[in-house]
Design an enzyme around this catalytic site. Structure first.
Site, PDB file in Angstrom:
ATOM      1  N   HIS A  16       0.916  -1.290  -0.116  1.00  0.00           N
ATOM      2  CA  HIS A  16      -0.135   0.074  -0.150  1.00  0.00           C
ATOM      3  C   HIS A  16       0.874   1.239  -0.056  1.00  0.00           C
ATOM      4  O   HIS A  16       0.439   2.238  -0.551  1.00  0.00           O
ATOM      5  CB  HIS A  16      -1.083   0.057   1.044  1.00  0.00           C
ATOM      6  CG  HIS A  16      -0.422   0.178   2.612  1.00  0.00           C
ATOM      7  ND1 HIS A  16       0.334  -1.218   2.993  1.00  0.00           N
ATOM      8  CD2 HIS A  16      -0.123   1.020   3.455  1.00  0.00           C
ATOM      9  CE1 HIS A  16       0.823  -0.699   4.384  1.00  0.00           C
ATOM     10  NE2 HIS A  16       0.629   0.591   4.456  1.00  0.00           N
ATOM     11  N   ASP A  17       2.049   1.193   0.702  1.00  0.00           N
ATOM     12  CA  ASP A  17       2.846   2.506   0.612  1.00  0.00           C
ATOM     13  C   ASP A  17       4.110   2.169  -0.268  1.00  0.00           C
ATOM     14  O   ASP A  17       5.267   2.859   0.104  1.00  0.00           O
ATOM     15  CB  ASP A  17       3.273   2.769   2.173  1.00  0.00           C
ATOM     16  CG  ASP A  17       2.309   3.584   2.914  1.00  0.00           C
ATOM     17  OD1 ASP A  17       1.401   4.222   2.223  1.00  0.00           O
ATOM     18  OD2 ASP A  17       2.145   3.656   4.245  1.00  0.00           O
TER      19      ASP A  17
ATOM     20  N   LYS B  36       6.348   5.365  -1.523  1.00  0.00           N
ATOM     21  CA  LYS B  36       7.180   6.142  -0.628  1.00  0.00           C
ATOM     22  C   LYS B  36       8.738   5.900  -0.944  1.00  0.00           C
ATOM     23  O   LYS B  36       9.681   6.512  -0.522  1.00  0.00           O
ATOM     24  CB  LYS B  36       7.081   5.707   0.974  1.00  0.00           C
ATOM     25  CG  LYS B  36       5.715   6.341   1.678  1.00  0.00           C
ATOM     26  CD  LYS B  36       5.817   5.715   2.868  1.00  0.00           C
ATOM     27  CE  LYS B  36       4.488   6.247   3.619  1.00  0.00           C
ATOM     28  NZ  LYS B  36       4.478   6.060   4.992  1.00  0.00           N
TER      29      LYS B  36
ATOM     30  N   HIS C 202       3.099  10.043  -2.606  1.00  0.00           N
ATOM     31  CA  HIS C 202       3.202   8.605  -2.528  1.00  0.00           C
ATOM     32  C   HIS C 202       2.225   7.633  -3.121  1.00  0.00           C
ATOM     33  O   HIS C 202       2.440   6.755  -3.860  1.00  0.00           O
ATOM     34  CB  HIS C 202       3.843   8.208  -1.229  1.00  0.00           C
ATOM     35  CG  HIS C 202       2.971   7.881  -0.346  1.00  0.00           C
ATOM     36  ND1 HIS C 202       2.248   8.823   0.407  1.00  0.00           N
ATOM     37  CD2 HIS C 202       2.012   6.754  -0.162  1.00  0.00           C
ATOM     38  CE1 HIS C 202       1.291   8.238   1.197  1.00  0.00           C
ATOM     39  NE2 HIS C 202       1.342   6.968   1.160  1.00  0.00           N
TER      40      HIS C 202
ATOM     41  N   HIS D  75      -5.828   4.628  -0.761  1.00  0.00           N
ATOM     42  CA  HIS D  75      -6.013   4.043   0.797  1.00  0.00           C
ATOM     43  C   HIS D  75      -5.888   5.180   1.730  1.00  0.00           C
ATOM     44  O   HIS D  75      -5.859   5.143   2.899  1.00  0.00           O
ATOM     45  CB  HIS D  75      -4.768   3.172   1.158  1.00  0.00           C
ATOM     46  CG  HIS D  75      -3.349   3.647   1.159  1.00  0.00           C
ATOM     47  ND1 HIS D  75      -2.622   3.831  -0.003  1.00  0.00           N
ATOM     48  CD2 HIS D  75      -2.453   3.954   2.307  1.00  0.00           C
ATOM     49  CE1 HIS D  75      -1.578   4.169   0.157  1.00  0.00           C
ATOM     50  NE2 HIS D  75      -1.490   4.473   1.494  1.00  0.00           N
ATOM     51  N   HIS D  76      -5.650   6.692   0.962  1.00  0.00           N
ATOM     52  CA  HIS D  76      -5.747   7.918   1.812  1.00  0.00           C
ATOM     53  C   HIS D  76      -6.887   8.740   1.526  1.00  0.00           C
ATOM     54  O   HIS D  76      -7.085   9.944   2.182  1.00  0.00           O
ATOM     55  CB  HIS D  76      -4.550   8.662   1.726  1.00  0.00           C
ATOM     56  CG  HIS D  76      -3.403   8.079   2.532  1.00  0.00           C
ATOM     57  ND1 HIS D  76      -3.352   8.033   4.017  1.00  0.00           N
ATOM     58  CD2 HIS D  76      -2.254   7.431   2.315  1.00  0.00           C
ATOM     59  CE1 HIS D  76      -2.052   7.356   4.734  1.00  0.00           C
ATOM     60  NE2 HIS D  76      -1.412   7.013   3.362  1.00  0.00           N
TER      61      HIS D  76
ATOM     62  N   ASP E  72      -4.756   0.392   7.752  1.00  0.00           N
ATOM     63  CA  ASP E  72      -3.569   1.088   8.033  1.00  0.00           C
ATOM     64  C   ASP E  72      -3.660   2.015   9.216  1.00  0.00           C
ATOM     65  O   ASP E  72      -2.654   2.043   9.998  1.00  0.00           O
ATOM     66  CB  ASP E  72      -3.407   1.934   6.766  1.00  0.00           C
ATOM     67  CG  ASP E  72      -2.045   2.441   6.514  1.00  0.00           C
ATOM     68  OD1 ASP E  72      -0.996   1.977   7.276  1.00  0.00           O
ATOM     69  OD2 ASP E  72      -1.559   3.439   5.979  1.00  0.00           O
TER      70      ASP E  72
END
Length: 223
Positions: free
Chosen positions: A63-64, A67, A92, A118-119, A166
């Site tokens: 998911h990240d 970054k 990201h 996801h954000h 998360d």
């Protein structure tokens, strides 16, 4: 795919000390439990549930992954971000999604959805919002010319699921700028954010699966 996934996870862990193996395994495990509860409520066929569980587990671990494109001065900053730094960090989501542009499989499709969304917040206050994924240019803007966040079911299901997983893990984890929250504090905050940050139906699924989620937390405890 699994071998590449594990290498990408290790790469993210090298770049970002917060993106540890236990963290991504916990987020993946929580996401699968939330999805399983939702899918059974929705009456999906068992074969479809099993296939999506497996794919979601892999996608949630990345998911990240975007970054890796963020500067160390921001990524490893021992404190809170300035507004300018936060804007850069928010990119990201786009960087991660672009890694899966040339889709080869269902996994690529889901990994892109998760990385990008996801954000996003249920009430439309999240990011990156309605933007061109390749250029980052806004597709829908507010009165200040900023991208409008995706809202409600505009946010894909798997993005909404990983968002809960998360945040739950982040609140319970120690960071350079904060202490770990207790389980009681974390669950109170998750309940409070239902209907604003999170999909209320999925929050019901989260609490329905809480015992399994807590077992996963213990299994992948930080060493």
């Amino acid at each position: 795919t699994r071998a590449i996934l594990l290498r990408m996870t290790k790469m993210a862990e090298l770049r970002d000390p917060k993106e540890t193996g236990p963290h991504v395994n916990r987020v993946a495990g929580y996401s699968v439990e939330i999805y399983d509860r939702w899918a059974r409520r929705a009456g999906l066929p068992e074969r479809q549930i099993a296939r999506n569980r497996d794919t979601l587990r892999m996608a949630a671990m990345l998911h990240d992954v975007g970054k890796v494109a963020i500067s160390d001065t921001i990524l490893k900053k021992p404190g809170r971000f300035t507004p300018e730094e936060r804007t850069i960090m928010e990119q990201h989501t786009l960087f991660g999604a672009r890694l899966f542009t040339n889709k080869q499989s269902e996994f690529d499709e889901m990994a892109q959805v998760v990385a990008l969304n996801h954000h996003e917040n249920w009430d439309g206050t999240g990011y990156p919002g309605h933007v061109n994924m390749e250029t980052g240019e806004p597709l829908k803007t507010d009165s200040e010319g900023k991208p409008i966040g995706k809202k409600g079911e505009e946010i894909p299901l798997f993005g909404r699921i990983v968002a809960i997983a998360d945040v739950y893990d982040a609140l319970r984890s120690q960071r350079v700028y904060k202490e770990a929250w207790t389980e009681e504090q974390t669950l109170e905050e998750i309940r409070k954010l239902s209907g604003s940050k999170f999909d209320p139906e999925l929050i019901d699924c989260f609490f329905g699966a809480l015992r399994s989620i807590q077992t996963i937390s213990d299994r992948y405890e930080e060493r």
